[in-house]
Design an enzyme around this catalytic site. Structure first.
Site, mmCIF file in Angstrom:
data_model
loop_
_atom_site.group_PDB
_atom_site.id
_atom_site.type_symbol
_atom_site.label_atom_id
_atom_site.label_comp_id
_atom_site.label_asym_id
_atom_site.label_seq_id
_atom_site.Cartn_x
_atom_site.Cartn_y
_atom_site.Cartn_z
ATOM 1 C CG ASP A 182 37.437 27.831 31.974
ATOM 2 O OD1 ASP A 182 38.597 28.274 32.040
ATOM 3 O OD2 ASP A 182 36.577 28.281 31.196
ATOM 4 C CG ASN A 190 36.122 40.023 31.053
ATOM 5 O OD1 ASN A 190 36.007 40.459 32.187
ATOM 6 N ND2 ASN A 190 37.059 39.156 30.724
ATOM 7 C CG HIS A 195 38.853 43.804 31.122
ATOM 8 N ND1 HIS A 195 39.067 42.485 30.804
ATOM 9 C CD2 HIS A 195 38.896 44.484 29.954
ATOM 10 C CE1 HIS A 195 39.252 42.368 29.495
ATOM 11 N NE2 HIS A 195 39.143 43.573 28.965
ATOM 12 C CG ASP A 199 39.821 42.107 37.333
ATOM 13 O OD1 ASP A 199 40.053 41.146 36.575
ATOM 14 O OD2 ASP A 199 40.455 43.173 37.300
ATOM 15 C CD GLU A 225 38.659 32.449 31.134
ATOM 16 O OE1 GLU A 225 38.201 32.152 30.014
ATOM 17 O OE2 GLU A 225 39.625 33.233 31.286
#
Length: 321
Positions: A182, A190, A195, A199, A225
């Site tokens: 994770d 973010n 975002h 990404d 994530e």
């Protein structure tokens, strides 16, 4: 979400979705052409836009030929135009977040079959040639097993693979290790970089780790994530060796987005099963997840293993030494 109405005319041009086989001008060197929506939060993944005209404007404006209904897209983001040779060229229209082809920012570029186009956080795949229909169906199959954003396996395939490998490990009494990974403080990434930055981090993580995966193992995006690695014929010691190598691989080299470098770390949990015929997929995932959250509680950027059971039989198989 990318939208276009079937047979809806805008500025004298027509955008058509979900056409029957054979749609396309076919008089250019590329023959038929279409775009498939492969990533857009909330979008209708898999929708097809047949490029039956000669020119299309993509953007957030309501009268755009191909509507990109996302805040990350500019009002007039990009243009698709067929040149005199029949090739499709994508041109950025001074958009805020840029137009990317295969993750390379471009101003204008002639497209080739299989290219990925990104406008903000909306991603299409461009298909062209004489057999677009079969390519489309192959792409739809790939989308059923691959995560469109990262290109690695998706959760559905991960769950099916893990179920098969648990059954095989139980039947042959082989070890099987699951590593759950994770991204640390992903919300902060973010918040700081948007975002699109988040990404980019997920794609770069996937690119770094996939090279560490053996052919018989599996690496997948589990959700958000979080990622998972299924290590066949691997005991706890080998799983820890893999997890530590991956942790270092992510942490030691800066990530990049929008010309800036920054550090990203991951927390990893490792769980191993052997001689547990009753264990389920959900139980093994829960065990690895618990160890991953323990790693986060202990300070992040670390690996947390299960406490190995006392050995009462032969040494476990492990070829990761």
């Amino acid at each position: 979400m990318a939208q276009a109405g079937k047979d809806k005319k805008r500025r004298g041009r027509t955008v058509v979705l979900d056409d029957p086989p054979g749609v396309g001008r076919g008089d250019g060197s590329q023959g038929q052409a279409c775009m498939i929506l492969i990533h857009a939060p909330g979008g209708e993944i898999g929708r097809r836009i047949a490029l039956a005209g000669d020119q299309y404007v993509l953007g957030r404006e309501d009268d755009a030929d191909i509507l990109l209904d996302r805040a990350s897209a500019s009002r007039q983001h990009a243009e698709l135009k067929r040149d005199a040779r029949g090739h499709w060229v994508v041109t950025d229209l001074d958009s805020t977040n840029g137009t990317f082809v295969n993750e390379r920012r471009i101003s204008a570029l002639a497209l080739e079959d299989g290219d990925q186009l990104r406008f903000g956080d909306v991603v299409f795949k461009f298909l062209s040639g004489t057999n677009v229909e079969s390519k489309y169906h192959e792409e739809i199959y790939q989308m059923s097993v691959l995560d469109a954003l990262t290109g690695i396996y998706n959760r559905r395939y991960f769950m099916d693979f893990l179920e098969r490998e648990i059954a095989s490990a139980s039947r042959h009494r082989h070890p099987l290790t699951l590593v759950m990974l994770d991204v640390d403080a992903f919300k902060q990434i973010n918040d700081a970089r948007g975002h699109l930055g988040g990404d980019a981090v997920l794609r770069q993580i996937s690119d770094r780790i996939r090279g560490r995966i053996r052919r018989e193992d599996l690496f997948a995006r589990y959700g958000g994530e979080e990622f998972g690695a299924i290590l066949t014929l691997t005991g706890l010691e080998g799983g820890l060796h893999f997890a530590e190598a991956v942790r270092e691989l992510v942490a030691r080299r800066p990530f990049t987005f929008d010309g800036e470098e920054f550090t990203v770390t991951m927390s990893l949990g490792v769980a191993t099963t052997r001689d547990e015929p009753a264990i389920t997929v959900d139980e093994l995932i829960q065990r690895a997840d618990q160890r991953m959250y323990e790693a986060k509680r202990a300070g992040r950027n670390r690996v947390s293993p299960e406490v190995p059971p006392l050995r009462t039989g032969p040494l476990e198989m492990d070829d990761r030494e």
